[in-house]
Structure formats: C-alpha cells, structure tokens
Design an enzyme around this catalytic site. Sequence first.
Site, PDB file in Angstrom:
ATOM      1  N   GLU A  18       0.417  -1.359   0.279  1.00 33.86           N
ATOM      2  CA  GLU A  18      -0.321  -0.100   0.073  1.00 33.86           C
ATOM      3  C   GLU A  18       1.122   0.956   0.384  1.00 33.86           C
ATOM      4  OE1 GLU A  18      -2.917  -2.219   3.130  1.00 33.86           O
ATOM      5  OE2 GLU A  18      -0.400  -2.101   2.223  1.00 33.86           O
ATOM      6  N   ASP A  35      -1.872  -5.055   3.365  1.00 36.88           N
ATOM      7  CA  ASP A  35      -2.452  -5.416   5.145  1.00 36.88           C
ATOM      8  C   ASP A  35      -2.921  -7.082   5.368  1.00 36.88           C
ATOM      9  OD1 ASP A  35      -0.914  -3.181   5.567  1.00 36.88           O
ATOM     10  OD2 ASP A  35      -2.255  -1.727   6.006  1.00 36.88           O
ATOM     11  N   ASP A  87      -5.569  -8.327   6.820  1.00 40.33           N
ATOM     12  CA  ASP A  87      -6.599  -7.945   7.594  1.00 40.33           C
ATOM     13  C   ASP A  87      -7.822  -7.854   5.793  1.00 40.33           C
ATOM     14  OD1 ASP A  87      -6.122  -5.404   6.780  1.00 40.33           O
ATOM     15  OD2 ASP A  87      -6.409  -4.775   8.507  1.00 40.33           O
ATOM     16  N   GLU A  93      -9.747  -5.363   5.155  1.00 41.76           N
ATOM     17  CA  GLU A  93      -8.879  -4.033   4.208  1.00 41.76           C
ATOM     18  C   GLU A  93      -8.523  -4.686   3.335  1.00 41.76           C
ATOM     19  OE1 GLU A  93     -11.116  -1.385   2.999  1.00 41.76           O
ATOM     20  OE2 GLU A  93     -11.578  -2.063   4.866  1.00 41.76           O
ATOM     21  N   TYR A 102       2.088  -6.290  13.127  1.00 45.11           N
ATOM     22  CA  TYR A 102       0.459  -5.024  12.366  1.00 45.11           C
ATOM     23  C   TYR A 102      -0.185  -4.335  13.529  1.00 45.11           C
ATOM     24  CZ  TYR A 102      -3.275  -3.946   9.328  1.00 45.11           C
ATOM     25  OH  TYR A 102      -3.794  -3.930   8.756  1.00 45.11           O
ATOM     26  N   ARG A 143      -3.236  -3.557  13.780  1.00 42.18           N
ATOM     27  CA  ARG A 143      -4.920  -4.043  13.925  1.00 42.18           C
ATOM     28  C   ARG A 143      -5.368  -5.083  14.241  1.00 42.18           C
ATOM     29  NH1 ARG A 143      -3.966  -0.375   9.435  1.00 42.18           N
ATOM     30  NH2 ARG A 143      -5.177   1.774   9.611  1.00 42.18           N
ATOM     31  N   HIS A 178      -3.731 -13.060  14.311  1.00 41.09           N
ATOM     32  CA  HIS A 178      -2.960 -11.507  13.757  1.00 41.09           C
ATOM     33  C   HIS A 178      -2.512 -12.124  16.009  1.00 41.09           C
ATOM     34  CE1 HIS A 178      -3.589  -9.894  10.621  1.00 41.09           C
ATOM     35  NE2 HIS A 178      -4.563  -9.393  10.690  1.00 41.09           N
TER      36      HIS A 178
END
Length: 690
Positions: free
Chosen positions: A9, A82, A84, A86, A299, A301, A345
Amino acid sequence: MANNLVIVESPAKAKTIKQYLGKSYNVVASMGHIRDLPKSQMGVDLEHHFEPKYITIRGKGELLSKLKKEAKNAKKIYLATDPDREGEAISWHLAKLLNIDETSNCRITFNEITKNAVQTAIKEPRPIDLDLVNAQQARRVLDRIVGYQISPILWRKVKKGLSAGRVQSVATRLIVDREREIENFIPEEYWTVDAKLKTQAGEEFEASLNSCDGKKIKPEKEPEVKAILDELAQQEFVVDNVKKGEKKRNPAPPFTTSTLQQEASRKLNFTVKRTMMAAQKLYEGAAVEGHGTVGLITYMRTDSLRLSNDAIADAREEIKTKYGDALLPGKPNVYKTKNSAQDAHEAIRPTYASIKPADLKESLPADMYKLYKLIWERFIACQMKPAVYETVNADIKAGRFGFKASGSKLVFKGYMSVYVEGRDDDKTEKDKVLPPLSKDEILKLLKLLPNQHFTQPPQRFTEATLIKMLEEKGIGRPSTYAPTITTITARGYVTREKKQLLPTELGSVVTDIMTEHFPNIVGIAFTADMEKDLDEIEEGEIDWVKIVEDFYGPFEKTLKTADEKIGKVKIEDEKSDVICEKCGRTMVYKMGRFGKFLACPGFPECRNAKPIVKETGADCPKCGKKILEKKSKTGKTYFGCEDNPKCDFMTWDMPVAGEKCPKCGGLLLSKKGKKKQIVCANPDCGYTKE
C-alpha cells in the site's frame, strides 16, 4: 532486471520490503485503495443482489497505468497488502484491475515487516481469500446503504452536510446518553466516619467505620451520624483481629489496538488518530541507525493477545540479560484472547525485543519514539514476574460498632520495574503502612472524623473510555475505532474539551431522530450482532448477500416511514458576545474541521469568520500586549501576541498569568510533559521551578 513484482500500500512499506528481497524483486505502492464505490452516487445495485459498482478512484488513473505497465513486464506478481479484511479487499481489487487470477498463488501476508517474515511469506503465496473480501464488501455495502439513504433525510430535515453511519451513530448515541445521564443525575447524600487512633507504642493511624451489630453500615443523614458519634465517644477501641497476607499483581497483557489507543490517550495524551498514524509508521518501517530500514512493530490492527514462541523467547532473553533472573518467571506468561477476537494476528509488540527505545531516540520523530517506548515496555513487562505487596487488615471493635484498617506495602516490584498500566481515574497507588498491631490491644481514640459525601454522576467519555465501551459492547472492530471518533468530531456531533467528549446540540438532535426513527441503526445489540454476522462471513459460514438482504428488507420500510414522519428541525446557532466588525451583527459559533470558530450570521452577504479568541491573562514579553490562546491550521493549540502579524511572539507552552520571573522579571511558561516545570521565556535567564 526484476522479474517479480510485489505490490504493497505505501512507499514506506515498499522501501522496507525492497531491502529484504533483493534485485530480482520490484516493490511498488498502490497508495491504498485503487478503486472504490463512487462518491457521487449510491454505487450499490439494490435491485440485483446488492452488486457494488466499483470505479477507479479519482486521481489514481496515472498510478493505475503505471501499475499495469509494471505488471505486464513481470513474470510473477505478489500482492502484499495488509493482513486484514481491508488489505485482502485491496489485493482483490488489484487482481481485478491487473488481470491476475485471484485463485492463483498471488497473495502474501506477514504480521511483521522483518527479513525473516517477508522471505518466509514469499515462499508461501496463497490465493486471495474471498471470504475475507466478502466480509469487507458486506461492511462497505451496509455502511454505504445506511449512509447514503439516511443522510439525505438528515440534509432535508435538519441541515446540509450531516451523515449517519452504522458505527458512528451508535458512538454518538453513547456520548449523548451519557451527557443526559449526567444532566439528570440526582446526588444522594452519604457519610463516612473515620477514627484517628493511637497504639500502645504511640503510633497513629486511621480506621473506617464499617459495621454495626455485625451488619454493614452506610449512614445517610447527619442526625444518624451524630447519634453514632455520641455513642462511639463512650466506647473502648480494641483490636479484634489482625490478618497479614500477600497480594500479587500481575502484569497487563500485551497491547491490542484498543488497549494501545486507550493507554496512549492516558499516558501520552494522544488522540486515537495520532496513535494510529504513529503505529502505522512504526509497522511500515523506519530508518534506524545501525539497523537500516526496519519494521519496528507487528501489525497494529488486532484484538488478539497471542504472542509467537519466538517473540516470547526474545522477551525472556532481554529480561534475563537486562534485569536478571529475579524478574524472569519459570514459565512464560500466557494471555487468553476473548472469544469474539480475531486471532489471525499476534498482539502488538516490537519486532525485535533487542531494539530498545533508547536505541531509537535519535532516529525517530517524537510521536513514533514515545509510542514505540510504550509498546516495548508493555511487551517486556508482560513476560515478567508479578509485583508483590505485603498486606495487613485489622478489625477493630468499639462497642457494637466495627472499624476496618488496611495497609499494603510493595515488597517486590516485579514487572513494575519496567511498566505500570495507566488508569482512567488518574489515581496513583501509594504504600499505606499500618503500625504493628496485636489482638486485644487497647487503642486510644484521638479524634472521630465524620465526612459528608454526595454520590457523583458518571464521568464523561474520553476517547480512551469510549473505545473501551465500544469494545466491551462489541461495536466496531480495531480498524474502525479511530475513523469513527474522527468522523463524529468532524461532523460537529461531538466536541473535545480537554480530554472529554461532549455532544453538541446538533449531535443530540440527530441522535433523537435516529433513536426514534431508526432504532436498529443506533441499537447497541443490533450493531454488535451485525459485527458477529460479518465475522461469520469471514469464516465462510454465511453468504454476504443474505446478510445485506436480511438487513435491507426491514430497513427500506423504516426509511419510507421516517421520511414521512420526520418534520423540519431548526437548530439555532449558539450566540457569542462578539460583534462582527464588518456588518455589526452578533457573531455565532460554528463548527469546522478543527473545532468551533466565530462566523457572521449574515452569510452569504457577510462572509466574516474568525477564530475564537481566548485570553491567557499574560502580557507579551516583546510588545506588552495580550497573549491569546490560538489554534494552528492543524488544530494544535499555541499562544501568540494579539498584535500578530506586527508582533511575532508565539510559544507552544502555556503562559503563566499574574506571575513574573523572580530572577529577571520576564514571562513565565508552564512546560508540558511528564516533568511539569515553570520556566522563564527569556532563554538567557535560565530560571526553572517544579
């Protein structure tokens, strides 16, 4: 020449990964999402299974062309966004745009950006996880339907620019409900009675009235207390029982997104947005002297408390080396993640326990350094021995009344040598030592201390306590807390005063409309159940279209009824006592991106607007005029001369009113930070005091 293309990203992440993969890999950034639902329309086909209509995000066309060119020249493409929902969705969109087979082994993920994690991930590519993508699509479609169908009603009935949302409307409701609870709170009187006592050895201590005739007692009125005091004055105070013990206090678990945001708010005074920005940069990587560019944390989140065996071994090695065996438990401390958490995670931790905060002080910006220090200390402490307190509890008899006295003393600091968890009530624990007491010892009564109290209303939410509440109620997920709070403050539903979140009149009006006409949307249980549904989509247990269908049927009917029933709502702007110098009207308070400002009510004929001026009571050391509290363009508070731009005096530190420097007679400033100091604004003076 690079044969392999890796897409991430952000440029920072690309730079960190590039150095781990070598010359045969080209690493480029998509700069987040490349395509999304259009802003100008709903973008969801309500008639045909809620099919989303994705478009390339405005301004991303050139970047997409560049990515297509890079993809055309690559033999193998890896999508490394990432780990997750999203991130999975961004990879899926990239696969669609770059003609990559989503069932091929094109997707790689890593929980930390380290050489080992990145090189291992490259060896283990997998297909895109469509269950994860569908969970993200369901959330996006649901939020779009709610936002784009309720917001126009609010625009027509209340005012332009308003919005509603599944999570933001619930968060606003919590703040509004809490404020009303405070407003409607009726204090109740109660009393406590303490006795100041002296031992046979002459040592003094206090005990609290606890019982009468063996039953708990809580006096409520003064006459009752007076009768108790009269009776107690005639009694002999005797030690009935002394119990010595030991209390262990275990370390707090490693950070999740929620607990990191809460603790950074308490200890660093960071907003959730500021915390997540610093955490993102720490995860993506920073140039560190002696280490090159390195991802510094896992990570950010996550709602899992799990730690990898390697991470635990690193922490234990660090504890053994730096603090010795005295603080190292025989077995690693293991923390149980709650059932509702996603365990994909690990908890948030440093990628290398050996990189200490002190090693980074010169390399990192202040926010990143402070947050890393918090994460590192919490991680190391979570693998240490508990703190140990010696406790003493004494029961004291005075006729038919019972008193209690308790003391505790920290005898082994354990993990507290490194880290102590913050508290929302700002109270600090202190040792309270009782003098030696023995059973049947007769004590001398020195004084009875009656105190009147009143019950207190619940406290307003801070960002930290609101996040805690959202998490406890199962509303939202780690990725949604920061944007939710940012949205409700940006919309003017909520203001932040010091650390407290207060609803505006607008927030209260919109909440009332939502509660009356869209009870499900602001229903805590309904919103939490929807989160569970999204989790089930991610697990592949339920079809995302069915979830949206089940929601949309009743919602469509509610929408129609609400549009008919909601009348026009007029919200009066709060008046100030400032007169508009251009047209003479009394200015009103308006809400902008960075909080309240003054505006002329004669808009659009008169467009005068200006910041709210707050006087500090101190005078400018350069020209003698008033120093005002002001806001920068980014909403940060600073202090400057009222005669700006003629006088350029400014400071980030609060001027001290009504007091001059005893050394040079100059302006005194109150410095922020852990070491709260008063300093002279004159750099040549050097005066400071605690």
